[in-house]
Motif scaffolding. Structure first.
Motif, short mmCIF file in Angstrom:
data_model
loop_
_atom_site.label_atom_id
_atom_site.label_comp_id
_atom_site.label_asym_id
_atom_site.label_seq_id
_atom_site.Cartn_x
_atom_site.Cartn_y
_atom_site.Cartn_z
N UNK A 109 0.85 -1.19 0.00
CA UNK A 109 0.00 0.00 0.00
C UNK A 109 0.89 1.24 0.00
N UNK A 110 0.46 2.26 -0.73
CA UNK A 110 1.16 3.54 -0.77
C UNK A 110 0.20 4.63 -0.32
N UNK A 111 0.73 5.67 0.30
CA UNK A 111 -0.11 6.78 0.75
C UNK A 111 0.45 8.09 0.24
N UNK A 112 -0.46 8.96 -0.16
CA UNK A 112 -0.11 10.33 -0.51
C UNK A 112 -0.87 11.23 0.46
N UNK A 113 -0.80 12.50 0.23
CA UNK A 113 -1.50 13.43 1.12
C UNK A 113 -3.00 13.13 1.19
N UNK A 114 -3.60 12.80 0.04
CA UNK A 114 -5.06 12.61 0.00
C UNK A 114 -5.51 11.24 -0.48
N UNK A 115 -4.57 10.39 -0.87
CA UNK A 115 -4.94 9.12 -1.49
C UNK A 115 -4.29 7.93 -0.80
N UNK A 116 -4.94 6.78 -0.98
CA UNK A 116 -4.35 5.50 -0.60
C UNK A 116 -4.36 4.65 -1.86
N UNK A 117 -3.20 4.11 -2.19
CA UNK A 117 -3.08 3.15 -3.28
C UNK A 117 -2.90 1.81 -2.62
N UNK B 184 -1.19 -13.21 -8.30
CA UNK B 184 -0.83 -14.60 -7.99
C UNK B 184 0.62 -14.90 -8.35
N UNK B 185 1.09 -14.32 -9.43
CA UNK B 185 2.47 -14.58 -9.88
C UNK B 185 3.42 -13.45 -9.52
N UNK B 186 2.90 -12.44 -8.81
CA UNK B 186 3.69 -11.27 -8.40
C UNK B 186 4.47 -10.69 -9.58
N UNK B 187 3.73 -10.43 -10.68
CA UNK B 187 4.35 -9.94 -11.90
C UNK B 187 4.76 -8.47 -11.80
N UNK B 188 3.87 -7.65 -11.26
CA UNK B 188 4.14 -6.22 -11.07
C UNK B 188 3.10 -5.67 -10.12
N UNK B 189 3.25 -4.40 -9.76
CA UNK B 189 2.36 -3.79 -8.78
C UNK B 189 1.18 -3.09 -9.46
N UNK B 190 -0.03 -3.40 -8.97
CA UNK B 190 -1.28 -2.81 -9.47
C UNK B 190 -2.10 -2.37 -8.26
N UNK B 191 -2.64 -1.15 -8.34
CA UNK B 191 -3.37 -0.60 -7.20
C UNK B 191 -4.74 -0.05 -7.58
N UNK B 192 -5.64 -0.16 -6.62
CA UNK B 192 -6.86 0.63 -6.60
C UNK B 192 -6.47 1.96 -5.96
#
Length: 177
Positions: free
Chosen positions: A4-12, A59-67
Motif C-alpha cells: 500500500x502507498x499513501x499520498x496526502x489525499x490518497x491511498x493506493x 498470484x504470480x507477483x508480476x508487477x504492482x497494481x493498485x486501486x
C-alpha cells in the motif's frame, strides 16, 4: 506482494474482489478509456481484465497494481510494470473524471515514481502517453519527465514515450540502470 502507498489525499492499495463493479465502471467510462490501451473495451473484457489482476498479476507477483482511493472510494487505477515498448518500467494511471483537475493525478504519478526509485530500485521510470492527451503530458512534464521519442501506432495515432531518471546520488555518482 503489492504494498500500500499513501499520498496526502490518497491511498493506493491492492484491489479486492469487491472492487470489480467500480473497476469496470472506471474502465467503461469513455472519457477514461480513450486514453487506456486500445480504448473502450467490452464490459466482459474489462471484467476479464479485473480477474487477471488476481489470477495472473497478483498470484504470480508480476508487477504492482493498485486501486486508488480517496476517502475510501475508488477514484482510479495505477500500476508500474516492466514493458518492452520502453525497455524498462512504465507507470500507468487513470482517474475517474470526478477526480480530474484537483491535483490527484500528480499525487498518483509522484507516488508511482517514488515507488519505482525507492522500493524497486529503478534508475529510470517511463510513461507512454497518447499525443493528444495534453493534460497527462503537462502533468508528467511538471514532475520531471522528459520526452524521449514517438511511436506511430497501427491506427496512425502517435504515442509519446517519456522518461524520468533518478537524480544522481550525493557526490555525483550516477544511478545504476
Amino acid at each position: 506482494m503489492t504494498p500500500s502507498l499513501r499520498t496526502e489525499r490518497l491511498v493506493l492499495e491492492p484491489y479486492t474482489p469487491e472492487d470489480e463493479e467500480d473497476f469496470v465502471a472506471l474502465f467503461q467510462d469513455p472519457r477514461v478509456s480513450r486514453w487506456m490501451g486500445d480504448g473502450t473495451a467490452s464490459e466482459a473484457a474489462d471484467r476479464a481484465l479485473f480477474g487477471r489482476i488476481f489470477t495472473n498479476v497478483y498470484a504470480r507477483e508480476l508487477f504492482d497494481v493498485w486501486a486508488v482511493r480517496r476517502g475510501g472510494v475508488l477514484v482510479g487505477h495505477a500500476e508500474i510494470k516492466p514493458t518492452e515498448v520502453v525497455g524498462g518500467h512504465e507507470i500507468v494511471y487513470a482517474l475517474a473524471p470526478s477526480a480530474w483537475g484537483s491535483g490527484l493525478g500528480t499525487e498518483v504519478a509522484q507516488a508511482l515514481v517514488a515507488h519505482g526509485f525507492g522500493a524497486l530500485g529503478l534508475g529510470e521510470v517511463h510513461a507512454t502517453v497518447a499525443a493528444p492527451n495534453e493534460a497527462s503530458l503537462v502533468l508528467l512534464g511538471r514532475i520531471g519527465f522528459e520526452y524521449v521519442r514517438d511511436i506511430e501506432e497501427d491506427d496512425g495515432g502517435i504515442t509519446r514515450v517519456l522518461v524520468r531518471r533518478r537524480p544522481a546520488a550525493a557526490g555525483g555518482a550516477s544511478p545504476a540502470r
